[in-house]
Motif scaffolding. Structure first.
Motif, mmCIF file in Angstrom:
data_model
loop_
_atom_site.group_PDB
_atom_site.id
_atom_site.type_symbol
_atom_site.label_atom_id
_atom_site.label_comp_id
_atom_site.label_asym_id
_atom_site.label_seq_id
_atom_site.Cartn_x
_atom_site.Cartn_y
_atom_site.Cartn_z
ATOM 1 N N MET A 1 43.295 41.619 48.362
ATOM 2 C CA MET A 1 42.470 40.526 47.907
ATOM 3 C C MET A 1 41.693 40.953 46.664
ATOM 4 S SD MET A 1 40.771 38.769 51.279
ATOM 5 C CE MET A 1 40.362 40.318 52.046
ATOM 6 N N LYS A 2 41.451 39.981 45.836
ATOM 7 C CA LYS A 2 40.655 40.166 44.620
ATOM 8 C C LYS A 2 39.373 39.338 44.756
ATOM 9 C CE LYS A 2 44.009 42.452 42.655
ATOM 10 N NZ LYS A 2 43.965 43.899 42.673
ATOM 11 N N TRP A 3 38.429 39.570 43.853
ATOM 12 C CA TRP A 3 37.171 38.829 43.886
ATOM 13 C C TRP A 3 37.393 37.318 43.843
ATOM 14 C CZ3 TRP A 3 33.082 41.039 45.618
ATOM 15 C CH2 TRP A 3 32.837 42.384 45.376
ATOM 16 N N THR A 4 38.439 36.880 43.182
ATOM 17 C CA THR A 4 38.678 35.447 43.032
ATOM 18 C C THR A 4 39.270 34.799 44.282
ATOM 19 O OG1 THR A 4 40.788 36.000 41.983
ATOM 20 C CG2 THR A 4 38.914 35.554 40.529
ATOM 21 N N PHE B 1 40.779 44.294 50.758
ATOM 22 C CA PHE B 1 40.169 44.098 49.442
ATOM 23 C C PHE B 1 40.522 45.246 48.507
ATOM 24 C CE2 PHE B 1 36.813 44.426 46.280
ATOM 25 C CZ PHE B 1 36.845 43.149 45.772
ATOM 26 N N ASP B 2 40.976 44.885 47.320
ATOM 27 C CA ASP B 2 41.352 45.899 46.329
ATOM 28 C C ASP B 2 41.125 45.343 44.922
ATOM 29 O OD1 ASP B 2 42.383 48.217 45.171
ATOM 30 O OD2 ASP B 2 44.419 47.418 45.168
ATOM 31 N N ASP B 3 39.901 45.474 44.440
ATOM 32 C CA ASP B 3 39.591 44.993 43.098
ATOM 33 C C ASP B 3 38.477 45.865 42.519
ATOM 34 O OD1 ASP B 3 39.705 43.485 40.801
ATOM 35 O OD2 ASP B 3 39.115 41.603 41.736
ATOM 36 N N ASP B 4 38.303 45.774 41.231
ATOM 37 C CA ASP B 4 37.299 46.543 40.508
ATOM 38 C C ASP B 4 35.899 46.009 40.852
ATOM 39 O OD1 ASP B 4 35.656 47.791 38.666
ATOM 40 O OD2 ASP B 4 36.888 47.289 36.937
ATOM 41 N N PRO B 5 35.014 46.864 41.355
ATOM 42 C CA PRO B 5 33.653 46.416 41.689
ATOM 43 C C PRO B 5 32.915 45.811 40.497
ATOM 44 C CG PRO B 5 34.042 48.609 42.563
ATOM 45 C CD PRO B 5 35.235 48.258 41.706
ATOM 46 N N VAL C 1 32.142 42.804 51.197
ATOM 47 C CA VAL C 1 33.434 42.402 50.621
ATOM 48 C C VAL C 1 34.229 43.641 50.217
ATOM 49 C CG1 VAL C 1 34.564 41.239 48.688
ATOM 50 C CG2 VAL C 1 32.655 40.126 49.855
ATOM 51 N N MET C 2 33.583 44.566 49.542
ATOM 52 C CA MET C 2 34.285 45.771 49.086
ATOM 53 C C MET C 2 34.767 46.632 50.256
ATOM 54 S SD MET C 2 32.375 46.863 45.546
ATOM 55 C CE MET C 2 30.937 47.469 46.350
ATOM 56 N N ARG D 1 34.031 43.791 38.354
ATOM 57 C CA ARG D 1 34.497 42.431 38.050
ATOM 58 C C ARG D 1 33.736 41.372 38.830
ATOM 59 N NH1 ARG D 1 40.314 41.279 38.527
ATOM 60 N NH2 ARG D 1 39.752 39.641 37.085
ATOM 61 N N CYS D 2 32.771 41.797 39.610
ATOM 62 C CA CYS D 2 32.016 40.874 40.459
ATOM 63 C C CYS D 2 30.682 40.523 39.808
ATOM 64 C CB CYS D 2 31.767 41.520 41.819
ATOM 65 S SG CYS D 2 30.710 40.541 42.877
ATOM 66 N N GLY D 3 30.382 39.238 39.801
ATOM 67 C CA GLY D 3 29.103 38.769 39.292
ATOM 68 C C GLY D 3 28.466 37.807 40.274
ATOM 69 N N GLU D 4 27.319 37.312 39.902
ATOM 70 C CA GLU D 4 26.569 36.419 40.783
ATOM 71 C C GLU D 4 27.344 35.143 41.100
ATOM 72 O OE1 GLU D 4 22.302 34.122 40.734
ATOM 73 O OE2 GLU D 4 22.408 36.098 39.804
ATOM 74 N N LYS D 5 28.063 34.609 40.123
ATOM 75 C CA LYS D 5 28.835 33.369 40.343
ATOM 76 C C LYS D 5 29.908 33.578 41.412
ATOM 77 C CE LYS D 5 27.350 30.461 37.109
ATOM 78 N NZ LYS D 5 26.548 29.338 37.488
ATOM 79 N N ILE D 6 30.573 34.717 41.370
ATOM 80 C CA ILE D 6 31.610 35.005 42.362
ATOM 81 C C ILE D 6 30.985 35.144 43.747
ATOM 82 C CG2 ILE D 6 33.264 36.757 43.129
ATOM 83 C CD1 ILE D 6 34.004 37.160 40.185
ATOM 84 N N LEU D 7 29.874 35.850 43.836
ATOM 85 C CA LEU D 7 29.203 36.010 45.119
ATOM 86 C C LEU D 7 28.716 34.670 45.658
ATOM 87 C CD1 LEU D 7 27.255 39.314 44.437
ATOM 88 C CD2 LEU D 7 29.260 39.017 45.913
ATOM 89 N N GLU D 8 28.239 33.811 44.786
ATOM 90 C CA GLU D 8 27.828 32.464 45.207
ATOM 91 C C GLU D 8 29.022 31.703 45.773
ATOM 92 O OE1 GLU D 8 26.117 30.715 41.718
ATOM 93 O OE2 GLU D 8 24.174 31.648 42.040
ATOM 94 N N GLY D 9 30.167 31.827 45.118
ATOM 95 C CA GLY D 9 31.377 31.157 45.585
ATOM 96 C C GLY D 9 31.825 31.672 46.937
ATOM 97 N N ILE D 10 31.769 32.986 47.121
ATOM 98 C CA ILE D 10 32.152 33.588 48.396
ATOM 99 C C ILE D 10 31.199 33.119 49.496
ATOM 100 C CG2 ILE D 10 32.283 35.757 49.687
ATOM 101 C CD1 ILE D 10 33.237 37.073 47.015
#
Length: 65
Positions: free
Chosen positions: A1-4, A40-44, A34-35, A46-55
């Motif tokens: 999984m990726k942040w998106t 989960f396998d993505d670059d830490p 999440v990490m 690459r995560c921002g507040e918008k992504i965390l809000e979406g999750i």
């Protein structure tokens, strides 16, 4: 999984933390959880507040169903 992959992440978090109300999870803990997910396998960085809000929103929707 990726942040998106917010919906897949939300499902996994719901399974791993069934007694947690996602509305009250702070972003520091959410990012750490999440990490730590097995799939989960993505670059830490690459995560921002918008992504965390979406999750968080997807997780709240998941537990509401």
């Amino acid at each position: 999984m990726k942040w998106t992959d917010v919906f897949d992440i939300a499902i996994e978090l719901s399974d791993q933390f069934p007694d947690t109300d996602p509305q009250y999870v702070n972003f520091v803990d959410l990012r750490k959880w999440v990490m730590a997910l097995d799939d989960f396998d993505d670059d830490p960085d690459r995560c921002g507040e918008k992504i965390l809000e979406g999750i968080q929103a997807a997780w709240m929707e998941e537990v509401a169903d």
